[in-house]
Write a protein that holds these residues in place. Sequence first.
Motif, PDB file in Angstrom:
ATOM      1  N   THR A  39       0.832  -1.215   0.000  1.00 38.96           N
ATOM      2  CA  THR A  39       0.000   0.000   0.000  1.00 38.96           C
ATOM      3  C   THR A  39       0.863   1.261   0.000  1.00 38.96           C
ATOM      4  O   THR A  39       0.552   2.242  -0.679  1.00 38.96           O
ATOM      5  CB  THR A  39      -0.932  -0.001   1.220  1.00 38.96           C
ATOM      6  OG1 THR A  39      -1.771  -1.168   1.176  1.00 38.96           O
ATOM      7  CG2 THR A  39      -1.810   1.241   1.238  1.00 38.96           C
ATOM      8  N   ILE A  40       1.958   1.229   0.750  1.00 35.32           N
ATOM      9  CA  ILE A  40       2.893   2.360   0.752  1.00 35.32           C
ATOM     10  C   ILE A  40       3.464   2.563  -0.653  1.00 35.32           C
ATOM     11  O   ILE A  40       3.544   3.685  -1.166  1.00 35.32           O
ATOM     12  CB  ILE A  40       4.036   2.112   1.758  1.00 35.32           C
ATOM     13  CG1 ILE A  40       3.481   2.142   3.191  1.00 35.32           C
ATOM     14  CG2 ILE A  40       5.139   3.164   1.597  1.00 35.32           C
ATOM     15  CD1 ILE A  40       4.488   1.715   4.246  1.00 35.32           C
ATOM     16  N   ALA A  41       3.867   1.450  -1.297  1.00 34.90           N
ATOM     17  CA  ALA A  41       4.390   1.540  -2.663  1.00 34.90           C
ATOM     18  C   ALA A  41       3.328   2.065  -3.619  1.00 34.90           C
ATOM     19  O   ALA A  41       3.623   2.890  -4.496  1.00 34.90           O
ATOM     20  CB  ALA A  41       4.880   0.164  -3.122  1.00 34.90           C
ATOM     21  N   LEU A  42       2.099   1.616  -3.461  1.00 36.41           N
ATOM     22  CA  LEU A  42       1.006   2.058  -4.323  1.00 36.41           C
ATOM     23  C   LEU A  42       0.789   3.560  -4.201  1.00 36.41           C
ATOM     24  O   LEU A  42       0.600   4.259  -5.213  1.00 36.41           O
ATOM     25  CB  LEU A  42      -0.272   1.300  -3.966  1.00 36.41           C
ATOM     26  CG  LEU A  42      -1.541   1.667  -4.757  1.00 36.41           C
ATOM     27  CD1 LEU A  42      -1.324   1.444  -6.245  1.00 36.41           C
ATOM     28  CD2 LEU A  42      -2.718   0.846  -4.251  1.00 36.41           C
ATOM     29  N   THR A  43       0.848   4.072  -2.992  1.00 33.41           N
ATOM     30  CA  THR A  43       0.683   5.514  -2.778  1.00 33.41           C
ATOM     31  C   THR A  43       1.788   6.295  -3.485  1.00 33.41           C
ATOM     32  O   THR A  43       1.538   7.289  -4.174  1.00 33.41           O
ATOM     33  CB  THR A  43       0.696   5.826  -1.270  1.00 33.41           C
ATOM     34  OG1 THR A  43      -0.341   5.088  -0.623  1.00 33.41           O
ATOM     35  CG2 THR A  43       0.492   7.310  -1.031  1.00 33.41           C
ATOM     36  N   GLY A  44       3.035   5.847  -3.321  1.00 30.82           N
ATOM     37  CA  GLY A  44       4.151   6.523  -3.972  1.00 30.82           C
ATOM     38  C   GLY A  44       4.068   6.451  -5.487  1.00 30.82           C
ATOM     39  O   GLY A  44       4.381   7.427  -6.186  1.00 30.82           O
ATOM     40  N   ILE A  45       3.631   5.311  -6.013  1.00 35.76           N
ATOM     41  CA  ILE A  45       3.501   5.153  -7.467  1.00 35.76           C
ATOM     42  C   ILE A  45       2.465   6.116  -8.031  1.00 35.76           C
ATOM     43  O   ILE A  45       2.683   6.772  -9.051  1.00 35.76           O
ATOM     44  CB  ILE A  45       3.144   3.689  -7.803  1.00 35.76           C
ATOM     45  CG1 ILE A  45       4.372   2.801  -7.601  1.00 35.76           C
ATOM     46  CG2 ILE A  45       2.610   3.557  -9.231  1.00 35.76           C
ATOM     47  CD1 ILE A  45       4.079   1.316  -7.617  1.00 35.76           C
ATOM     48  N   LEU A  46       1.326   6.219  -7.364  1.00 35.41           N
ATOM     49  CA  LEU A  46       0.265   7.103  -7.850  1.00 35.41           C
ATOM     50  C   LEU A  46       0.670   8.574  -7.783  1.00 35.41           C
ATOM     51  O   LEU A  46       0.267   9.384  -8.616  1.00 35.41           O
ATOM     52  CB  LEU A  46      -1.012   6.878  -7.036  1.00 35.41           C
ATOM     53  CG  LEU A  46      -1.720   5.534  -7.258  1.00 35.41           C
ATOM     54  CD1 LEU A  46      -2.880   5.383  -6.274  1.00 35.41           C
ATOM     55  CD2 LEU A  46      -2.205   5.416  -8.702  1.00 35.41           C
ATOM     56  N   LEU A  47       1.500   8.930  -6.798  1.00 34.57           N
ATOM     57  CA  LEU A  47       1.873  10.331  -6.605  1.00 34.57           C
ATOM     58  C   LEU A  47       3.137  10.732  -7.361  1.00 34.57           C
ATOM     59  O   LEU A  47       3.262  11.885  -7.799  1.00 34.57           O
ATOM     60  CB  LEU A  47       2.076  10.617  -5.108  1.00 34.57           C
ATOM     61  CG  LEU A  47       0.838  10.525  -4.217  1.00 34.57           C
ATOM     62  CD1 LEU A  47       1.218  10.758  -2.757  1.00 34.57           C
ATOM     63  CD2 LEU A  47      -0.218  11.540  -4.649  1.00 34.57           C
ATOM     64  N   LYS A  48       4.076   9.791  -7.543  1.00 38.42           N
ATOM     65  CA  LYS A  48       5.409  10.157  -8.027  1.00 38.42           C
ATOM     66  C   LYS A  48       5.801   9.564  -9.380  1.00 38.42           C
ATOM     67  O   LYS A  48       6.684  10.097 -10.049  1.00 38.42           O
ATOM     68  CB  LYS A  48       6.469   9.747  -6.994  1.00 38.42           C
ATOM     69  CG  LYS A  48       6.308  10.411  -5.630  1.00 38.42           C
ATOM     70  CD  LYS A  48       6.525  11.924  -5.714  1.00 38.42           C
ATOM     71  CE  LYS A  48       6.478  12.565  -4.325  1.00 38.42           C
ATOM     72  NZ  LYS A  48       6.714  14.035  -4.400  1.00 38.42           N
ATOM     73  N   LEU A  49       5.180   8.474  -9.780  1.00 39.68           N
ATOM     74  CA  LEU A  49       5.616   7.800 -10.999  1.00 39.68           C
ATOM     75  C   LEU A  49       5.061   8.514 -12.234  1.00 39.68           C
ATOM     76  O   LEU A  49       3.864   8.784 -12.301  1.00 39.68           O
ATOM     77  CB  LEU A  49       5.146   6.348 -10.993  1.00 39.68           C
ATOM     78  CG  LEU A  49       5.965   5.353 -11.826  1.00 39.68           C
ATOM     79  CD1 LEU A  49       7.366   5.224 -11.245  1.00 39.68           C
ATOM     80  CD2 LEU A  49       5.270   4.000 -11.869  1.00 39.68           C
ATOM     81  N   PRO A  50       5.905   8.830 -13.222  1.00 38.54           N
ATOM     82  CA  PRO A  50       5.415   9.492 -14.441  1.00 38.54           C
ATOM     83  C   PRO A  50       4.498   8.561 -15.240  1.00 38.54           C
ATOM     84  O   PRO A  50       4.662   7.343 -15.225  1.00 38.54           O
ATOM     85  CB  PRO A  50       6.706   9.793 -15.226  1.00 38.54           C
ATOM     86  CG  PRO A  50       7.824   9.622 -14.260  1.00 38.54           C
ATOM     87  CD  PRO A  50       7.374   8.637 -13.243  1.00 38.54           C
TER      88      PRO A  50
END
Length: 395
Positions: A168-179
């Motif tokens: 879930t932490i990774a999912l949050t970062g992916i949605l916010l930071k991944l181009p």
Amino acid sequence: MNYRPLIWLAVATFSTGIDGYVLAGLLPAIAEDLNVVEAAAGQLVSVFALTSALAAPLLSTMTSRWERRRTIAWALGVFVLGNLIVGLATTYPIALGGRVVAALGGCLLNAAVTGYVLALTPAKDHGKALSFVLGGWMAATALGVPVGLVLGQSSWRLPMILVAVVGTIALTGILLKLPRLHLPSGTLADRLRPLGQPRLLAGLLVTTGILCSSYVCFTYATLILGPSFTAEWTIILIMFGYGLASMLGNAVTGRLVDRYTALRVLTVVLTGLLLDAALGALAFRVVPLGTALAVAGLVWFFVAGIGNGGAAVPQQARLAALAPDSAAIVMALNGSAISLGVALGGGLGGITLAAGASPHGLLVVAAAILALTLGLHLLVAKARRYDEVPAQGRA
């Protein structure tokens, strides 16, 4: 090279790495809680891998028109959901169903992450970028798995919750930071076309053989090492050591591939794994129970960790060289080959134990698989050299 966008993908692979390894250290507790034999509990590992192997090409094709960040996010979300189902399961069938759900998300995640990294980074940085992202998996064996096993001493369900939290932490970062990233879509036939090359298909079977031999033993490592290490904390330390050994093997072979050739490095690794399994099987048979057997068991297990961790880089480089124009597709197929090997290894180990063999007998099975794998690898290498010789020089 800017690694910041890739950090969250590494966290995602970290969560899948915990999931892939931690169950092996919890089989007795799972079996007791769900009222099944330990061999059946081991199938929770196998069904995940088999589902991944079969579903990865199909799901990758079905989602090929999706924007890549969206695909990664959905896949990770399904993976997290599956682990929550397992962690809350009250019966074995529910846990088995949760593993299938987690596998559907996990296999798509691995394929999507590989394609994303290859498309986002320059060709000259592909190796470093993949090493960085997939390093999350290796780090999980050294850090995440011991933490999961510590939590598992209270309840085997807690590590599954840990996987869901990290995911879930990774999912949050992916949605916010991944181009965002769009890639050309493809048909299932396009993705499977490289399999029409016999040499490449044989190369993928080498991957399957390596993972099969590894998981025949690793899935049931607590049973193999149990007579010498009865305290729960010793198994946790041993799993930590295995993770460090895998990281060491990965780091060393990564450097050796740049200096020598992937073919040579992989040949040495496979030969070392075969000798380790054979000598380990002999040691468990002839060394009496006690300190000497405990030391012999640790040497076998840690050397296997170095070899299994070290095989990934040269094998990926070898496959990429066999089909340089289809690298992304080949890496996705290699992921299926990995999952198939894990499934076959866990299943074959369970069948071997159910047939009445001792846990130490699994090393003999692993050695036989490695002998076949090494032979296949050498055949692929010979075919490659033959193709590279001009026709007039083959006589």
